[in-house]
Design a protein around this motif. Structure first.
Motif, short mmCIF file in Angstrom:
data_model
loop_
_atom_site.label_atom_id
_atom_site.label_comp_id
_atom_site.label_asym_id
_atom_site.label_seq_id
_atom_site.Cartn_x
_atom_site.Cartn_y
_atom_site.Cartn_z
N PRO A 140 0.82 -1.22 0.00
CA PRO A 140 0.00 0.00 0.00
C PRO A 140 0.86 1.27 0.00
N ILE A 141 2.06 1.18 0.56
CA ILE A 141 2.95 2.35 0.56
C ILE A 141 3.37 2.69 -0.87
N ILE A 142 3.72 1.66 -1.65
CA ILE A 142 4.09 1.88 -3.05
C ILE A 142 2.92 2.45 -3.83
N ALA A 143 1.71 1.97 -3.53
CA ALA A 143 0.52 2.47 -4.23
C ALA A 143 0.31 3.96 -3.94
N LYS A 144 0.48 4.36 -2.68
CA LYS A 144 0.35 5.78 -2.33
C LYS A 144 1.45 6.61 -2.98
N LEU A 145 2.67 6.05 -3.03
CA LEU A 145 3.77 6.75 -3.67
C LEU A 145 3.49 6.96 -5.15
N GLN A 146 2.96 5.94 -5.83
CA GLN A 146 2.63 6.07 -7.24
C GLN A 146 1.55 7.12 -7.46
N TYR A 147 0.57 7.17 -6.56
CA TYR A 147 -0.48 8.18 -6.69
C TYR A 147 0.09 9.59 -6.52
N GLY A 148 0.99 9.76 -5.53
CA GLY A 148 1.62 11.06 -5.34
C GLY A 148 2.48 11.47 -6.53
N LEU A 149 3.17 10.49 -7.14
CA LEU A 149 4.01 10.80 -8.30
C LEU A 149 3.16 11.22 -9.50
N LYS A 150 1.99 10.63 -9.65
CA LYS A 150 1.11 11.04 -10.75
C LYS A 150 0.72 12.51 -10.62
N ILE A 151 0.40 12.93 -9.39
CA ILE A 151 0.08 14.34 -9.18
C ILE A 151 1.30 15.22 -9.44
N THR A 152 2.47 14.75 -9.01
CA THR A 152 3.70 15.51 -9.23
C THR A 152 3.99 15.68 -10.71
N PHE A 153 3.75 14.64 -11.50
CA PHE A 153 4.01 14.71 -12.94
C PHE A 153 3.07 15.70 -13.62
N ILE A 154 1.89 15.92 -13.07
CA ILE A 154 1.00 16.93 -13.63
C ILE A 154 1.62 18.32 -13.48
N PHE A 155 2.19 18.60 -12.30
CA PHE A 155 2.86 19.89 -12.09
C PHE A 155 4.11 20.02 -12.97
N ILE A 156 4.82 18.90 -13.15
CA ILE A 156 6.00 18.94 -14.02
C ILE A 156 5.59 19.22 -15.46
N LEU A 157 4.46 18.68 -15.87
CA LEU A 157 3.96 18.97 -17.22
C LEU A 157 3.65 20.46 -17.37
#
Length: 210
Positions: A42-59
């Protein structure tokens, strides 16, 4: 380099480290356990969700950097046209514009490579899962896998994480519901026939009594 671009650079280094760790050759059993843990944690799943949001800002930063590069390119063209009128002033202004162009291009490449590597990581992860699942199926067909191997079952579930796997799970659930409805309908039909036979027998008995 500003703070947010420093964070983007740190994320890029992290992605490079993850990519190298994914392509390192490991024994099948060790790699199977590692990917089973990644797909279930579940920790990896939360990390992946946070990275998706981060990639939106990077875009968003990438689009802004491309816009800055375009504007600086326009200013650089104007500075070249002004160079004939005042060589000293135009030269200093041109150096400033060149510096701004360099930083804008650096930010654009940084954000672009970070986004591109994220796509490569996602595709590499899915391909490795598919490869491990196929290898596990080959071992199952050859009878090389113990029946009580939990990691093999987890790996099979991990291989179904994509959209196709989710659709298969939904289809299996629908089939189970349909089968339950069929059994319920069959039970109701049998009960209806039993009641009909019972009523027919009772009518026959009443007629004989009369």
């Amino acid at each position: 380099m500003t703070l947010y671009y420093s964070l983007v650079f740190a994320l890029l280094v992290f992605e490079m480290a993850v990519f190298v760790s994914l392509i390192i050759p490991l024994p099948f059993t060790m790699k199977r356990k590692l990917f089973s843990f990644i797909s279930e944690s579940p920790i990896i799943a939360k990390l992946q969700y946070g990275l998706k949001i981060t990639f939106i800002f990077i875009l968003i930063l990438f689009v802004d950097s491309v816009n800055r590069v375009y504007r600086v390119q326009v200013e650089l063209g104007q500075a070249k046209h002004q160079q004939g009128a005042g060589a000293g002033v135009a030269g200093s202004e041109r150096m400033e514009v060149q510096a701004r162009k360099f930083y804008s291009q650096r930010n654009m490449y940084l954000c672009g490579f970070t986004l591109f590597l994220s796509l490569i990581l996602n595709r590499t992860y899915v391909m490795i899962l598919d490869t491990l699942r196929l290898e596990q199926e080959v071992k199952d067909m050859k009878g090389e896998t113990p029946k009580n191997d939990k990691n093999a079952a987890k790996l099979g579930e991990a291989g179904e994480l994509g959209e196709i796997g989710q659709l298969k799970k939904k289809l299996a659930e629908k089939e189970k519901d349909l089968e339950a409805m069929r059994k319920q309908s069959q039970g109701l039909s049998n009960e209806y026939n039993r009641l009909g036979d019972q009523m027919t027998q009772e009518d026959g008995s009443n007629k004989k009594a009369r």
